[in-house]
Motif scaffolding. Sequence first.
Motif, PDB file in Angstrom:
ATOM      1  N   LYS A   1       3.635   9.846  -9.743  1.00  0.00           N
ATOM      2  CA  LYS A   1       2.950  10.294 -11.097  1.00  0.00           C
ATOM      3  C   LYS A   1       2.622  11.599 -11.150  1.00  0.00           C
ATOM      4  O   LYS A   1       2.863  12.379 -12.061  1.00  0.00           O
ATOM      5  CB  LYS A   1       1.716   9.355 -11.174  1.00  0.00           C
ATOM      6  CG  LYS A   1       2.079   8.398 -12.491  1.00  0.00           C
ATOM      7  CD  LYS A   1       0.767   7.788 -12.854  1.00  0.00           C
ATOM      8  CE  LYS A   1       0.306   6.723 -11.885  1.00  0.00           C
ATOM      9  NZ  LYS A   1      -0.934   5.866 -12.386  1.00  0.00           N
ATOM     10  N   VAL A   2       2.011  12.216 -10.207  1.00  0.00           N
ATOM     11  CA  VAL A   2       1.397  13.595 -10.042  1.00  0.00           C
ATOM     12  C   VAL A   2       2.575  14.345 -10.172  1.00  0.00           C
ATOM     13  O   VAL A   2       2.786  15.580 -11.109  1.00  0.00           O
ATOM     14  CB  VAL A   2       0.645  13.851  -8.971  1.00  0.00           C
ATOM     15  CG1 VAL A   2       0.268  15.242  -8.881  1.00  0.00           C
ATOM     16  CG2 VAL A   2      -0.770  12.822  -8.874  1.00  0.00           C
TER      17      VAL A   2
ATOM     18  N   LYS B   1       0.646  -1.202   0.138  1.00  0.00           N
ATOM     19  CA  LYS B   1       0.143  -0.124  -0.079  1.00  0.00           C
ATOM     20  C   LYS B   1       0.854   1.251   0.024  1.00  0.00           C
ATOM     21  O   LYS B   1       0.724   2.234  -0.699  1.00  0.00           O
ATOM     22  CB  LYS B   1      -0.938  -0.019   1.298  1.00  0.00           C
ATOM     23  CG  LYS B   1      -1.753   1.212   1.428  1.00  0.00           C
ATOM     24  CD  LYS B   1      -2.692   0.884   2.701  1.00  0.00           C
ATOM     25  CE  LYS B   1      -3.110   2.426   2.947  1.00  0.00           C
ATOM     26  NZ  LYS B   1      -4.248   2.223   3.811  1.00  0.00           N
TER      27      LYS B   1
ATOM     28  N   GLN C   1       2.250   1.857  -3.373  1.00  0.00           N
ATOM     29  CA  GLN C   1       1.253   2.423  -4.223  1.00  0.00           C
ATOM     30  C   GLN C   1       1.007   3.836  -4.004  1.00  0.00           C
ATOM     31  O   GLN C   1       0.799   4.505  -5.031  1.00  0.00           O
ATOM     32  CB  GLN C   1       0.119   1.527  -4.428  1.00  0.00           C
ATOM     33  CG  GLN C   1       0.350   0.065  -4.985  1.00  0.00           C
ATOM     34  CD  GLN C   1      -0.635  -0.872  -4.885  1.00  0.00           C
ATOM     35  OE1 GLN C   1      -1.792  -0.689  -4.226  1.00  0.00           O
ATOM     36  NE2 GLN C   1      -0.713  -1.535  -5.856  1.00  0.00           N
ATOM     37  N   GLU C   2       0.788   4.241  -2.702  1.00  0.00           N
ATOM     38  CA  GLU C   2       0.812   5.478  -2.744  1.00  0.00           C
ATOM     39  C   GLU C   2       1.832   6.390  -3.080  1.00  0.00           C
ATOM     40  O   GLU C   2       1.581   7.545  -3.647  1.00  0.00           O
ATOM     41  CB  GLU C   2       0.455   5.754  -1.042  1.00  0.00           C
ATOM     42  CG  GLU C   2      -0.724   5.262  -0.538  1.00  0.00           C
ATOM     43  CD  GLU C   2      -0.918   5.279   0.896  1.00  0.00           C
ATOM     44  OE1 GLU C   2       0.023   5.974   1.610  1.00  0.00           O
ATOM     45  OE2 GLU C   2      -1.966   4.937   1.674  1.00  0.00           O
TER      46      GLU C   2
ATOM     47  N   ALA D   1       1.553   6.710  -6.745  1.00  0.00           N
ATOM     48  CA  ALA D   1       0.521   7.635  -7.264  1.00  0.00           C
ATOM     49  C   ALA D   1       0.890   8.966  -7.196  1.00  0.00           C
ATOM     50  O   ALA D   1       0.548   9.755  -7.869  1.00  0.00           O
ATOM     51  CB  ALA D   1      -0.778   7.403  -6.294  1.00  0.00           C
ATOM     52  N   LEU D   2       1.657   9.296  -5.853  1.00  0.00           N
ATOM     53  CA  LEU D   2       1.940  10.840  -5.703  1.00  0.00           C
ATOM     54  C   LEU D   2       3.019  11.150  -6.645  1.00  0.00           C
ATOM     55  O   LEU D   2       3.211  12.226  -7.308  1.00  0.00           O
ATOM     56  CB  LEU D   2       2.601  11.077  -4.386  1.00  0.00           C
ATOM     57  CG  LEU D   2       1.703  11.457  -3.382  1.00  0.00           C
ATOM     58  CD1 LEU D   2       2.414  11.753  -2.079  1.00  0.00           C
ATOM     59  CD2 LEU D   2       1.232  13.092  -3.816  1.00  0.00           C
TER      60      LEU D   2
END
Lengths: 204, 332
Positions: free
Chosen positions: A124-125, A114, A117-118, A121-122
């Motif tokens: 990517k932004v 987890k 993945q967090e 995700a960050l």
Amino acid sequence: MGAVTDDEVIRKRLLIDGDGAGDDRRINLLVKSFIKWCNSGSQEEGYSQYQRMLSTLSQCEFSMGKTLLVYDMNLREMENYEKIYKDIENSIAAAHEKIAECKKQILQAKRIRKNRQEYDALAKVIQHHPDRHETLKQLEALGKELQHLSHIKENVEDKLELRRKQFHVLLSTIHELQQTLENDEKLSEAEESQETHMEAETKQ
Amino acid sequence: MVPREMDAQRALELLHMTVFSQSVSPCGKYLAAGNNYGEIAIFSLSAALSSEAKEESKKPVVSFTAHDGPVYAMVSTERQLLSSGNGELRAWNWSDIVKKGCKEAWSRRPPYRSSLEVPEINSLQLNPKDNSILLAGGDCAVHAMDLESGTFTHEFRGHSDYVHCLALRDQSQECLSGSEDGTVRMWDLRTGAQVHLIEVHKYEECSRPQHGKWIRCLATDCDWMVCGGGPALTLWHLRSVTPTTVFPLPHCQQHVMFYQDLILSAGHSPAINHLQISGEVRAQIPCTPRSVHSLCVNEHSPEHKVLTAAGSSHKVDVFTNFSYRAFSLCFA
């Protein structure tokens, strides 16, 4: 009292009988033949009967020895099974513990996944935004340009002021000169008119 | 208990039943489910999950009429079950319910602006740190009530339309509320002020104008928040208030929750979606209700750890291994 012992005897006999009817019968026959041999008279019959009895006796001894061995074997089998049973119980307990360990590990791994993945995700932004160094460099360059341009502007403004002042001086000097010339003209006109007036008076 | 005389009428009721809310008892052995007729049915999870479960174990142990209108939200404290319907919050003692005596312990109405309106309470959220409960109301406000004294301490006004859902961030004592007007607002529970405003439908990545801008479901996990409804289900990073992942689900989602490393969500389709934070849909598990309103995971008892799903059906699905439906509990 007699009934109890009878029951016991019957029970014991049934138990023994179930095992091998031959044995029990053999012992009975032996007892009967022993009694017959004791009662018999002649020598050869007695001898053959004696031999027969000895063979029956050895047969009984043999079957008893066999039963004893079987009993021994059963005891040892029981021990063996006990050991195997204990081993299996131990391994079950160990497996339970391992399962609990693995469950904990799964939870840990899930947490790690987890977090990863967090992070992704960050990330990517963040990737969508331009690099910080580049932006800083661009900012610096722009700052320098700005400074340079403001310098130029200052210089130009100074020059403009200077020229304005010089023009002002020039224009004011021209005005003064103009004024002076006009004044001179007026003076000279006034003098001339005075002269003509004086001339007219003296003529009369 | 309402006498069930006419079977045909009851059968019709069962056909049109929608279960809106669920809650697990503090001991973890019972599940309460509230439906649109105002009834709450208590199912015994331990009986239904045991190896000798029969058909009757899947029926309610006890069932009673709690509210005049639908029971929209339910939540359990350590000793009580709190349920909310049209304008009222009622409490029932779990110990009484289990013994089949269903009398309400107390009932409260939040202070509404006008005495004429009876707005429904859409969502309840317990705040264990200061023993209070938050109510999301149809009067566009979030009310906070102290459980010990029963007084309403704060009222968070700011939404322009009714509030659908609530989520609590324990670490920072803030609460998030999502509403029909398309915004998610963050409120500071101590001061009562609005801290953040996120207009979800204004972000291109997640807005779906064909469905609308209403926010129906919210869930939060420290720094992250997931919300959905009209706009697509999106994962937000709260510190920077940016949408990080948009989940490719075509239907509107009505309930969402964080579970271990997954996000579970369900909505207008008869399936429960298992989603990963990276954005991929790991699984879509089919379930009985055509539209799922509520998901509940029993965390209180490790032996009966199941996921239950309820929606527009009189059956409540029970998933023992979260990947397939084990059986269904049925309203009687």
